[in-house]
Structure formats: structure tokens, C-alpha cells
Write a protein that holds these residues in place. Structure first.
Motif, short mmCIF file in Angstrom:
data_model
loop_
_atom_site.label_atom_id
_atom_site.label_comp_id
_atom_site.label_asym_id
_atom_site.label_seq_id
_atom_site.Cartn_x
_atom_site.Cartn_y
_atom_site.Cartn_z
N SER A 417 -3.06 0.04 1.39
CA SER A 417 -2.83 0.97 2.20
C SER A 417 -4.02 1.74 2.74
CB SER A 417 -1.79 2.10 1.21
OG SER A 417 -1.63 3.39 1.90
N ASN A 421 -5.07 2.12 6.78
CA ASN A 421 -5.20 3.57 7.38
C ASN A 421 -6.56 3.41 8.17
OD1 ASN A 421 -2.75 4.20 6.51
ND2 ASN A 421 -3.43 5.33 4.75
N ASP A 486 4.05 8.66 -3.53
CA ASP A 486 3.72 9.19 -2.28
C ASP A 486 2.89 8.19 -1.50
OD1 ASP A 486 4.29 11.45 -3.00
OD2 ASP A 486 2.52 12.47 -3.58
N GLU A 489 5.41 6.44 1.06
CA GLU A 489 5.98 7.24 2.10
C GLU A 489 5.80 6.97 3.72
OE1 GLU A 489 8.90 10.14 3.24
OE2 GLU A 489 8.10 9.68 1.07
N GLN A 490 4.63 6.49 3.94
CA GLN A 490 4.16 6.20 5.45
C GLN A 490 4.83 4.96 5.92
OE1 GLN A 490 -0.06 4.55 5.92
NE2 GLN A 490 -0.20 4.88 3.77
N PHE A 491 5.49 3.91 4.84
CA PHE A 491 5.95 2.77 5.18
C PHE A 491 7.50 2.55 5.43
CE2 PHE A 491 1.90 1.75 2.96
CZ PHE A 491 1.12 1.13 4.16
N HIS A 494 8.04 2.84 9.00
CA HIS A 494 7.16 1.69 9.97
C HIS A 494 7.95 0.55 10.21
CE1 HIS A 494 4.11 -1.30 10.77
NE2 HIS A 494 3.12 -0.27 10.63
#
Length: 593
Positions: A417, A421, A486, A489-491, A494
Motif C-alpha cells: 500500500s 502511494n 485503516d 479504506e483507500q481501496f 478504487h
């Protein structure tokens, strides 16, 4: 040894060698043979002396090779007979080693060609004609030589008292030629090779294994497949009483228990690992037998140790070990049983003290460590792919994962991850910079991002596979997932990961809610208890079904382009008492050392 003595420099003028290599026929009862074998010379003990020996005997060798193809076939047949028919005794040990080594030398013309040889005189005679009937017997003998790991006799133990009639040919061979060879073995052969390497504890086992690998990797003839590979593909256990199908040529039987034990004990060498790969991949009888063993840890642990010490191993050895694991993980029975084998005190695993862990959890730890090493050092996509494929094959059968194994799965995802980023940030900055300068070419961040996203997708599929198939067996993985929730969360939104994130998101939300209801400041034990209770309560129909993760190892097209240079590099570096001029080697690049 006889009373006559020669220096290496005198060999081209030796009358007996001239007669041996000449055109005149010599009767087997002629006194010439004992006179020939009564000569001795100091055995070469370094690469320099071996080079001198090679140069000194060029004229003799040319006399034997000219217009004598029929003689070559005769010689190859005699060598096969020596290897397969002479019983292994103290007085015949070095003869057997020399016969095997001579066959290796006959086949070594491959070393001096950059391209893989599709045909040669050796091919011609070994695959048809008078040599062909010896195929299965030769392969069986070479395998048993490897299995037995017979050490050479102590100095002097192989020399018989001179018989009154002068002895026969066998005596001359054993006490004359072999004594000189023995000097080479005790001094470690070519001077550049370490005398203390484990292979040298049994020169016969080492040479036999190398010859077996060379024969197994000969390319097929235009009109027939490699018979030695056929023999390796089809041999059976001595306990198997079922008849061989008539369609299988060169079949034989061997003791699988002895073979398994030898393979488990010898995995420190590249060549033993390559043999294990060859048998698992090509012989279904061996593969079925090994997968049915109840002591698979004896085989798997040495393979894991190879991967664990990846920094010290050559890349080919690591690949072979990894492919062996991939082949094993194709079997669901293997994937279940490894979690039932409990190991204690794995001393070679130094990152953390592992007082008790299942073989399955240890396998996961070592494979993840290999991925992380590859990410920071070699960045080899092939290595990544095979590591992830092995984990994926196992994922549906993950059982009672050790808390450290569960943590490392999530830690690897965390590392990926962060890398994702970072590359995304670099791509954005590079794009901004390119708007102000049209002259600077853009690095290919899109390709980097694509590779990382493929790996992230695979890791999410592995986690998802475990959650959908065996969530109630793996509270430690759920705990690690919640602890680092956490990260995911960003995926969630996506486009590349939305579908696979549904189940993971559902599990995180479900268990987070139950922990919230239980109150604050919960102990680890209490959290695990809530997870175990929740695993029973979670409606399984709410988890979306995905196709089962299954990957199968398939050899690349033209595998000989990889295996033949690899096998010959092992011969060059590991054969006992053989010398090839490094300047003439064309098949592979010579190491600087």
C-alpha cells in the motif's frame, strides 16, 4: 601401481599409449595390457596440472577419435556396463566414479556451444543402437548411487596384494588407474573448488547425480523422445505390484522410501533440489507417493530453509525451491495437512523466536519474507508471481494461522500500500514537471503502478479467499485485519479493487460493530473471544462467492534453454576431479570468481 613411472610431460612419447591409440588390434590376453597399466604418474591435484594433462594427451586423444565412431559406441556401451554391472566394493569404487565421470566428459561438448545442442555424436549413440537397452538400468543405478551416498574407501583399503600371476585386467584397473584418481578425490579435485563441500563426502553419489541430470535434460532426437527422461518419468515404487503398461518404455522400480529419505537429507545442494523438482514435476508416481507421506515436514523444512537464506543462494536454486512449493500447493490434501503438523523451536528462523508453530504458518512466513526481500532487492516479477501463486493455492485451507503469520500477511499488504502511494505521488509530481518542460522524457510510472496493483489485487484475493472459506478457523487473521483496518479504506472505492473489497469491508464492519458494543479497553484475549463468537454468528450467505484461487505450474516453452545451461553450470562447479578450460566455456557466462 607398478615399478615404471612417467611424468605428465612424457605421456605423448609413451609407447604403450601410442599402441593403445593406434590402428593395430590388440588381443585381450596380450601382456600389453598389464604393461600399460604398470605405468604411473603423479595424479594432477590442481586446475593447472589438469590443464597440463589435457595438453599432453591431445595427440593420443586425436588418434583415438579419428575415423572411430564405431569405437565410440563400443566405449559408451562398455562404460554403461561398468556403471551398471560391476558391484560396488572398495576395490571398484574409483572405477565406478571414473566410468560415470567419463560419460559426463563425453557429453560435455555442450559446454563449448552457446546454443543448446539438438544433435551430436553422443546423442546419436546414447539414444539408439547398442546403448539404448541399458537406459533403464543406467538411470536406476545412478539413482541408487545418489540414494546410498557411499563414501570412498579409506586410502589403501582398495589395493589388493599383487597376485603371483600378475593379476588380471580388473586388478590392474582397480590398483593402477584408481589409485591415481583417489589422490584427486582426497585433495578435492580442481584446485579452485573447496575440498570441504558436502558433495565431496560421496564423489560417486555426486558424479552420478550430475550425469543423471545431464541425461534427463538431453534434447529429444528428431524421431524419438529422450529415453532417459522417459525412464525418469515412469519408474515406480518397489512396493507397487501393478504391471507396467506396454506403452511405457524403459520402466523400472526403485525403493521410494529410500529415495525420499535421500532427497530430504541432500537439499543443501542445487543438484539435489533440481532432482526433486524433476521427479515431482515429471513422475506422477513419485509425486503421489510424496504427497501421501505423513512426514512431509522432513521434505518441506529444507526447502523453506533454502528460501529463508535467499541472500546466500544463487537465483536458480531459489527458483527451484519455490517451484517445488508451488507444485506441492496444487494439492488440497497437502494444503490441509501442513496446518496439522506442529513444529517446535525453528532455530534457523531468526527474526522471531518461534517456540511452536504449524508447518503451514511457517511456510506462509517464509514465502512472505521472500516476497519482501524481492521487493527491496531483486524486484523479479517471476519470483513474485510464483510466491503469490503458492499463497493463493493455500489460502482456502488456511487453518489456525499463527498470530505472527497473520500479522505478516497484513504487514505485506501495508508495505504494498505504501509503495502504491509512493509511485502514485511520483507519477503526479512527474506529470506536473512535464507540463513546464517538454524536453524531459517521463519515466514509465504507469507500468510500475500496474505491477504493484496486480500484486495488491492478488493479496486482497488471498485474504478474501481465507475469509470466505475458513474465517472461523482464523481468528488471528481477523484480529490483524481489524487492527490495521485503516489500510484498506483507500481501496474501497478504487475501480480495480471494488469487487474484491466487498467481503473484506463487510467482515471489518461486522466485527468492528461487535467490538464497539463490547466496550472500550478490551484485552487481546477478550477481542479474540469476541471474534470467535462473531465468526459463528456471521451469515455466510452475505459473503460474495468468487472463483476458487488455483494456480498450476507449467514449464515455459523450450525449457531446455533454461535447464541445460543450469545443469552444465552445476557440472562445471560441482563435478569432482574434472577440468574444463574456463576460457572455452560458451554455454553460460563465467562468474568473476
Amino acid at each position: 601401481m607398478g615399478s615404471n613411472s612417467s611424468r605428465i610431460g612424457d605421456l605423448p612419447k609413451n609407447e604403450y599409449l601410442k599402441k593403445l591409440s593406434g590402428t593395430e588390434s590388440v588381443s585381450e590376453n596380450d601382456p600389453f595390457w598389464n604393461q600399460l597399466l604398470s605405468f604411473s604418474f603423479p595424479a594432477p591435484t590442481s586446475s593447472t596440472e589438469l590443464k597440463l594433462l589435457e595438453e599432453a594427451t591431445v595427440s593420443v586423444c586425436r588418434s583415438l577419435g579419428s575415423d572411430s565412431e564405431d569405437l565410440l559406441e563400443e566405449l559408451l556401451c562398455c562404460l554403461m556396463q561398468l556403471i551398471t554391472d560391476i558391484p560396488l566394493l572398495d576395490i571398484t569404487y574409483e572405477i565406478s566414479v571414473e566410468a560415470v565421470s567419463t560419460m559426463v566428459v563425453f557429453l560435455s561438448c555442450q559446454l563449448f556451444h552457446k546454443e543448446v545442442l539438438r544433435q551430436s555424436i553422443s546423442h546419436k549413440y546414447l539414444m539408439r543402437g547398442r546403448c539404448l537397452p541399458y537406459t533403464s538400468k543406467l538411470v536406476k543405478t545412478l539413482l541408487y548411487n545418489f540414494i546410498r551416498q557411499e563414501k570412498p574407501p579409506p586410502p589403501g583399503a582398495h589395493v589388493l596384494p599383487q597376485q603371483s600371476d600378475g593379476g588380471g585386467l580388473l586388478y590392474g584397473l582397480a590398483s593402477g588407474v584408481a589409485t591415481g584418481l583417489w589422490t584427486v578425490f582426497t585433495l578435492g579435485g580442481v584446485g579452485s573448488k573447496a575440498a570441504a563441500t558436502p558433495e565431496l563426502s560421496s564423489p560417486l553419489a555426486n558424479q552420478s547425480l550430475l550425469l543423471l541430470l545431464v541425461l534427463a535434460n538431453l534434447t529429444d532426437a528428431a524421431d524419438m523422445p529422450n529415453p532417459y527422461r522417459q525412464a525418469i518419468m515412469s519408474f515406480k515404487n518397489t512396493q507397487d505390484s501393478s504391471p507396467f503398461p506396454s506403452s511405457i518404455p524403459h520402466a523400472f522400480q526403485i525403493n521410494f522410501n529410500s529415495l525420499y529419505t535421500a532427497l530430504c537429507e541432500q537439499q543443501t545442494s542445487d543438484q539435489a533440489t533440481l532432482l526433486l523438482y524433476t521427479l515431482l514435476h515429471q513422475n506422477s508416481n513419485v509425486r503421489t507417493y510424496m504427497l501421501a507421506r505423513t512426514d512431509m515436514e522432513n521434505l518441506v523444512l529444507p526447502i523453506l530453509e533454502i528460501l529463508y537464506h535467499v541472500e546466500e543462494r544463487n537465483s536458480h536454486h531459489v527458483y527451484m525451491a519455490l517451484i517445488i512449493l508451488l507444485i506441492l500447493t496444487e494439492d488440497d490434501g497437502f494444503n490441509r495437512s501442513i496446518h496439522e503438523v506442529i513444529l517446535k523451536n525453528i532455530t534457523w528462523y531468526s527474526e522471531r523466536v518461534l517456540t511452536e508453530i504449524s508447518l503451514g504458518s511457517l511456510l506462509i512466513l517464509v514465502v512472505i519474507r521472500t516476497i519482501q526481500y524481492n521487493m527491496t532487492r531483486t524486484r523479479d516479477k517471476y519470483l513474485h508471481t510464483n510466491c503469490l501463486a503458492a499463497l493463493a493455492n493455500m489460502s482456502a485451507q488456511f487453518r489456525s494461522l499463527h498470530q505472527y503469520a497473520a500479522q505478516r500477511i497484513i504487514s505485506l499488504f501495508s508495505l504494498l500500500s505504501k509503495k502504491h502511494n509512493k509511485v502514485l505521488e511520483q507519477a503526479t509530481q512527474s506529470l506536473r514537471g512535464s507540463l513546464s518542460s517538454n524536453d524531459v522524457p517521463l519515466p514509465d510510472y504507469a507500468q510500475d503502478l500496474n505491477v504493484i496493483e496486480e500484486v495488491i489485487r492478488m493479496m486482497l484475493e488471498i485474504i478474501n479467499s481465507c475469509l470466505t472459506n475458513s474465517l472461523h478457523h482464523n481468528p488471528n487473521l481477523v484480529y490483524a485485519l481489524l487492527y490495521k483496518r485503516d489500510l484498506f479504506e483507500q481501496f474501497r472505492t478504487h475501480p480495480s479493487f471494488q469487487d474484491i473489497m466487498q467481503n473484506i469491508d463487510l467482515v471489518i464492519t461486522f466485527f468492528s460493530s461487535r467490538l464497539l458494543q463490547a466496550g472500550a479497553e478490551l484485552s487481546v484475549e477478550r477481542v479474540l473471544e469476541i471474534i470467535k463468537q462473531g465468526a459463528v454468528a456471521l451469515p455466510k450467505d452475505r459473503l460474495k462467492k468468487f472463483p476458487e484461487l488455483k494456480f498450476k505450474y507449467v514449464e515455459e516453452e523450450q525449457p531446455e534453454e533454461f535447464f541445460i545451461p543450469y545443469v552444465w553450470s552445476l557440472v562445471y562447479n560441482s563435478a569432482v576431479g574434472l577440468y574444463w578450460n574456463p576460457q572455452d566455456i560458451q554455454l553460460f557466462t563465467m562468474d568473476s570468481d
